[in-house]
Design a protein around this motif. Structure first.
Motif, PDB file in Angstrom:
ATOM      1  N   ASP A 175       0.828  -1.199   0.000  1.00  0.00           N
ATOM      2  CA  ASP A 175       0.000   0.000   0.000  1.00  0.00           C
ATOM      3  C   ASP A 175       0.865   1.253   0.000  1.00  0.00           C
ATOM      4  O   ASP A 175       2.060   1.203  -0.298  1.00  0.00           O
ATOM      5  CB  ASP A 175      -0.977  -0.022   1.180  1.00  0.00           C
ATOM      6  N   SER A 176       0.279   2.393   0.348  1.00  0.00           N
ATOM      7  CA  SER A 176       0.979   3.672   0.258  1.00  0.00           C
ATOM      8  C   SER A 176       2.135   3.789   1.244  1.00  0.00           C
ATOM      9  O   SER A 176       2.921   4.736   1.174  1.00  0.00           O
ATOM     10  CB  SER A 176      -0.004   4.830   0.481  1.00  0.00           C
ATOM     11  N   GLU A 177       2.240   2.824   2.172  1.00  0.00           N
ATOM     12  CA  GLU A 177       3.385   2.807   3.077  1.00  0.00           C
ATOM     13  C   GLU A 177       4.700   2.662   2.300  1.00  0.00           C
ATOM     14  O   GLU A 177       5.763   3.033   2.777  1.00  0.00           O
ATOM     15  CB  GLU A 177       3.235   1.649   4.066  1.00  0.00           C
ATOM     16  N   TYR A 178       4.610   2.126   1.083  1.00  0.00           N
ATOM     17  CA  TYR A 178       5.792   1.925   0.240  1.00  0.00           C
ATOM     18  C   TYR A 178       5.984   3.072  -0.760  1.00  0.00           C
ATOM     19  O   TYR A 178       6.730   2.944  -1.720  1.00  0.00           O
ATOM     20  CB  TYR A 178       5.668   0.596  -0.510  1.00  0.00           C
ATOM     21  N   GLY A 179       5.323   4.182  -0.511  1.00  0.00           N
ATOM     22  CA  GLY A 179       5.438   5.327  -1.405  1.00  0.00           C
ATOM     23  C   GLY A 179       4.397   5.286  -2.504  1.00  0.00           C
ATOM     24  O   GLY A 179       3.795   4.250  -2.781  1.00  0.00           O
ATOM     25  N   ASN A 180       4.162   6.446  -3.130  1.00  0.00           N
ATOM     26  CA  ASN A 180       3.210   6.529  -4.231  1.00  0.00           C
ATOM     27  C   ASN A 180       3.657   7.625  -5.191  1.00  0.00           C
ATOM     28  O   ASN A 180       4.711   8.243  -4.992  1.00  0.00           O
ATOM     29  CB  ASN A 180       1.791   6.791  -3.707  1.00  0.00           C
ATOM     30  N   ASN A 181       2.876   7.864  -6.235  1.00  0.00           N
ATOM     31  CA  ASN A 181       3.274   8.846  -7.244  1.00  0.00           C
ATOM     32  C   ASN A 181       3.423  10.254  -6.667  1.00  0.00           C
ATOM     33  O   ASN A 181       4.257  11.037  -7.114  1.00  0.00           O
ATOM     34  CB  ASN A 181       2.263   8.862  -8.393  1.00  0.00           C
ATOM     35  N   LYS A 182       2.618  10.568  -5.674  1.00  0.00           N
ATOM     36  CA  LYS A 182       2.701  11.898  -5.071  1.00  0.00           C
ATOM     37  C   LYS A 182       4.023  12.080  -4.333  1.00  0.00           C
ATOM     38  O   LYS A 182       4.689  13.114  -4.468  1.00  0.00           O
ATOM     39  CB  LYS A 182       1.523  12.116  -4.115  1.00  0.00           C
ATOM     40  N   THR A 183       4.418  11.056  -3.566  1.00  0.00           N
ATOM     41  CA  THR A 183       5.679  11.177  -2.822  1.00  0.00           C
ATOM     42  C   THR A 183       6.873  11.232  -3.773  1.00  0.00           C
ATOM     43  O   THR A 183       7.842  11.941  -3.504  1.00  0.00           O
ATOM     44  CB  THR A 183       5.851   9.999  -1.843  1.00  0.00           C
ATOM     45  N   SER A 184       6.802  10.503  -4.898  1.00  0.00           N
ATOM     46  CA  SER A 184       7.928  10.550  -5.845  1.00  0.00           C
ATOM     47  C   SER A 184       8.040  11.926  -6.484  1.00  0.00           C
ATOM     48  O   SER A 184       9.151  12.425  -6.705  1.00  0.00           O
ATOM     49  CB  SER A 184       7.758   9.473  -6.921  1.00  0.00           C
ATOM     50  N   ALA A 185       6.901  12.549  -6.785  1.00  0.00           N
ATOM     51  CA  ALA A 185       6.927  13.905  -7.362  1.00  0.00           C
ATOM     52  C   ALA A 185       7.532  14.894  -6.369  1.00  0.00           C
ATOM     53  O   ALA A 185       8.309  15.783  -6.749  1.00  0.00           O
ATOM     54  CB  ALA A 185       5.516  14.331  -7.754  1.00  0.00           C
ATOM     55  N   GLU A 186       7.194  14.721  -5.090  1.00  0.00           N
ATOM     56  CA  GLU A 186       7.730  15.621  -4.062  1.00  0.00           C
ATOM     57  C   GLU A 186       9.235  15.430  -3.886  1.00  0.00           C
ATOM     58  O   GLU A 186       9.973  16.398  -3.657  1.00  0.00           O
ATOM     59  CB  GLU A 186       7.006  15.368  -2.735  1.00  0.00           C
ATOM     60  N   GLU A 187       9.700  14.187  -3.991  1.00  0.00           N
ATOM     61  CA  GLU A 187      11.136  13.900  -3.846  1.00  0.00           C
ATOM     62  C   GLU A 187      11.956  14.602  -4.916  1.00  0.00           C
ATOM     63  O   GLU A 187      13.006  15.193  -4.635  1.00  0.00           O
ATOM     64  CB  GLU A 187      11.361  12.383  -3.914  1.00  0.00           C
ATOM     65  N   ILE A 188      11.475  14.562  -6.147  1.00  0.00           N
ATOM     66  CA  ILE A 188      12.211  15.207  -7.235  1.00  0.00           C
ATOM     67  C   ILE A 188      12.116  16.725  -7.121  1.00  0.00           C
ATOM     68  O   ILE A 188      13.088  17.442  -7.375  1.00  0.00           O
ATOM     69  CB  ILE A 188      11.676  14.723  -8.601  1.00  0.00           C
ATOM     70  N   LYS A 189      10.962  17.199  -6.727  1.00  0.00           N
ATOM     71  CA  LYS A 189      10.785  18.651  -6.600  1.00  0.00           C
ATOM     72  C   LYS A 189      11.717  19.238  -5.540  1.00  0.00           C
ATOM     73  O   LYS A 189      12.237  20.347  -5.685  1.00  0.00           O
ATOM     74  CB  LYS A 189       9.330  18.970  -6.261  1.00  0.00           C
TER      75      LYS A 189
END
Length: 630
Positions: free
Chosen positions: A350-364
């Motif tokens: 589930d989202s405990e393993y990250g999701n598209n939103k967290t990946s976008a924030e990491e790059i930003k």
């Protein structure tokens, strides 16, 4: 112009008829093409059955198989020093170019060397670009009908769902790449592939064929969207991650760090610490029958998961939990032990393993702008690497590397556990949209984004470790900065005119058919030539360093301490004598053929002279080495 209009109208009518037929008989239209045999069967006309088998077939499969067997042709990898970081010390590699060509180039010296592969290929949603390998599919009339006139050298094309061979185009791209990927995996290696429902079924069958159905370790459903749009019949919020080993019997599969949710299950305590209970009796897994007397006098016979000797041993060590209400005895699993061992992965993340939103924030956070869409989150890669790389010195390959999340994750994990994992990233320099934030920020292609992300992520990791070490308390161990460098290579044309080899004798001495021709392509430099020669050897990583043996000549290189590459334009007897004294002894000597043009007799004698001098200096009569002329 009028003829083109008529042709388009005719094609529209044909396509509309095909779609109407597909509504009536779905099995008769396959990947946009009419299957006459299947249509006849729908109408009750069955041909006599010949050979039938269970397999995945598509238009172009045989050509895709041939592509795997084709050599690397006139391609090589050229070192790009200006884009590299810490090139003299790093063991990480970043390669720009068509990944099919790169995989073929790596096959020679990385065969059976990669422990883990992770790829996130195009999902074939109808809006994706796919690699169009010109050798796979000859052109058909349907290409013209769809407007697919491929330019010479073009690597990518849109693959809309309206096209004939929509699925076939994607499978033709994936088949040779996965076949080559298998060659690179170690015998205990594993590959993870992210995909969605557009091609998940086809990819599963393709991998069953290439890796073997028995080597399918599992398929993870990962919730990539944390929120859910209330649109359509089903809200599509998951990706699938297919997992295949090269040989399941040899696989050493890792475990995941114990999650916060899992830690909450440890609710009991005794003198040894906090523990959770696990069943000893199970109607499905239990195979053993023996009597166990409960504290209240009742007798249980099983079926026990443990055998009787194991149960007795656990009881002696006070590792059995006896419920107060007289229920089934349970095994104690202590939290401290569980944290060390980790937990077995489930097939739903589930989202405990990250999701598209967290990946976008990491790059930003790294770039201060939204520079890349749909990358994978770091936490997802952390956990996949925990499963796939049981040894902290292993190599991971990602040949659809995109924004280089995999490289970032490797550096971050190494910083946390003092690991020495290495990565090889491969990315086609696909151009960015001129309207995108990335293009406006100066990143003209995806490879530029990937390289810059690695640079920025590496510096951030180094800064964090420096800050941690500057605030150490007495007795605390300092952290070490991991390898945050990388060597950059680009696919390019060969630097060497490779002629047909001619065997001269049984002692592995080689030369080329035309000894008087120019050895190297004009404009080539020594480093490019050295890397290209090394690329043709076995088991020599691109990360290996070379040194110039200045006491012999300014163009004589010792690579990986085992390969001697002499690019001097003239060879003398004195140089040959010095080469024979090298310690440790190189396993191969490579000379320019043209360096002997003024001393042909020395060329004829070099192999025997080296053998004689080496045997005399070493005192051994059987020495294993090779001499080649290029």
């Amino acid at each position: 112009m009028e003829n083109n209009k008529i042709k388009k109208e005719i094609n529209d009518v044909v396509n509309n008829n095909l779609k109407a037929l597909e509504q009536l008989f779905p099995s008769a239209v396959k990947d946009g093409q009419l299957d006459i045999k299947a249509l006849k069967e729908e109408l009750g006309d069955f041909e006599e059955v010949g050979i039938e088998r269970y397999e995945l077939n598509w238009a172009g499969k045989q050509n895709a198989k041939k592509v795997v067997q084709q050599g690397i042709g006139n391609k090589t990898l050229k070192f790009v020093e200006k884009d590299s970081k810490n090139a003299d010390t790093t063991e990480n590699i970043y390669i720009e170019g068509d990944n099919l060509e790169v995989l073929k180039l790596l096959r020679q010296n990385y065969y059976n060397s990669i422990k883990m592969i992770y790829i996130d290929p195009p999902y074939n949603t109808g809006n994706d670009f796919v690699y169009k390998d010109k050798d796979i599919m000859p052109k058909k009339d349907s290409d013209e009908a769809e407007g697919f006139i491929n330019e010479v050298g073009e690597k990518l094309e849109k693959n809309p769902k309206s096209t004939n061979r929509y699925h076939a185009n994607w499978l033709n791209m994936m088949y040779p790449r996965l076949k080559l990927a298998r060659d690179l995996l170690t015998d205990d290696g594993v590959i993870f592939i992210s995909i969605d429902d557009n091609e998940q079924a086809n990819l599963k069958r393709l991998c069953d064929e290439i890796f073997g159905e028995e080597n399918n370790i599992g398929n993870i459903a990962w919730r990539r969207f944390n929120s859910q749009a209330n649109v359509g019949i089903f809200a599509k919020i998951k990706d699938t991650i297919l997992i295949y080993s090269k040989n399941k019997d040899l696989l050493s599969f890792g475990r995941l760090p114990l999650s916060e949710k899992a830690k909450k299950e440890y609710q009991y305590r005794d003198e040894k610490g906090i523990y959770a209970r696990r069943p000893c009796i199970d109607s499905v897994r239990g195979k053993n029958r023996f009597n166990v007397k409960l504290p209240n006098g009742n007798i249980l016979t099983g079926p026990w998961i443990l055998n009787e000797e194991e149960f007795i041993e656990l009881e002696k060590r006070n590792l059995i939990h006896w419920p107060q209400n007289g229920g089934n005895p349970m095994r104690k699993i202590y939290l401290e032990e569980a944290i060390k061992k980790g937990q077995i992965s489930s097939d739903f993340w589930d989202s405990e393993y990250g999701n598209n939103k967290t990946s976008a924030e990491e790059i930003k956070k790294l770039f201060n702008i939204r520079i890349f869409d749909f990358s994978k989150p770091l936490k997802l890669l952390f956990n996949l690497i925990s499963l796939g790389m049981s040894n902290k010195n292993d190599i991971i390959l990602d040949f659809f590397s995109g924004s280089a999340t995999t490289a970032h994750a490797v550096m971050q994990l190494n910083s946390e556990d003092n690991g020495n994992r290495k990565y090889i990233m491969v990315q086609l320099p696909e151009t960015t949209d001129e309207k995108s934030e990335a293009f406006k920020a100066g990143y003209k292609n995806i490879a530029e984004i990937g390289k810059e992300r690695i640079r920025r992520a590496g510096e951030k990791i180094k800064q964090e470790i420096d800050e941690y070490n500057s605030n150490l308390k007495l007795g605390e161990e300092p952290k070490k900065v991991p390898d945050i460098g990388f060597k950059v290579f680009k696919v390019d044309d060969t630097n060497i005119k490779w002629y047909d080899l001619e065997n001269f004798n049984e002692e592995s001495q080689y030369s080329f058919d035309d000894p008087d021709s120019l050895d190297f392509v004009l404009g080539s430099n020594d480093i490019d030539i050295v890397y290209e020669i090394m690329l043709r050897q076995n088991d020599v990583p691109l990360s290996e360093r070379s040194e110039v043996l200045t006491d012999i000549g300014n163009r004589t290189y010792l690579c990986a301490s085992t390969y001697l590459i002499c690019l001097e334009t003239e060879i003398t007897e004195k140089m040959v004598e010095k080469l024979a004294l090298l310690e440790p002894l190189p396993i191969k000597f490579v000379f320019r053929d043209s360096a002997f043009k003024d001393n042909i007799s020395l060329k004829d004698e070099t192999f025997r002279k080296l053998r004689s001098l080496i045997e005399r200096n070493s005192g051994e009569s059987k020495i294993s080495y090779r001499v080649e002329f290029i």
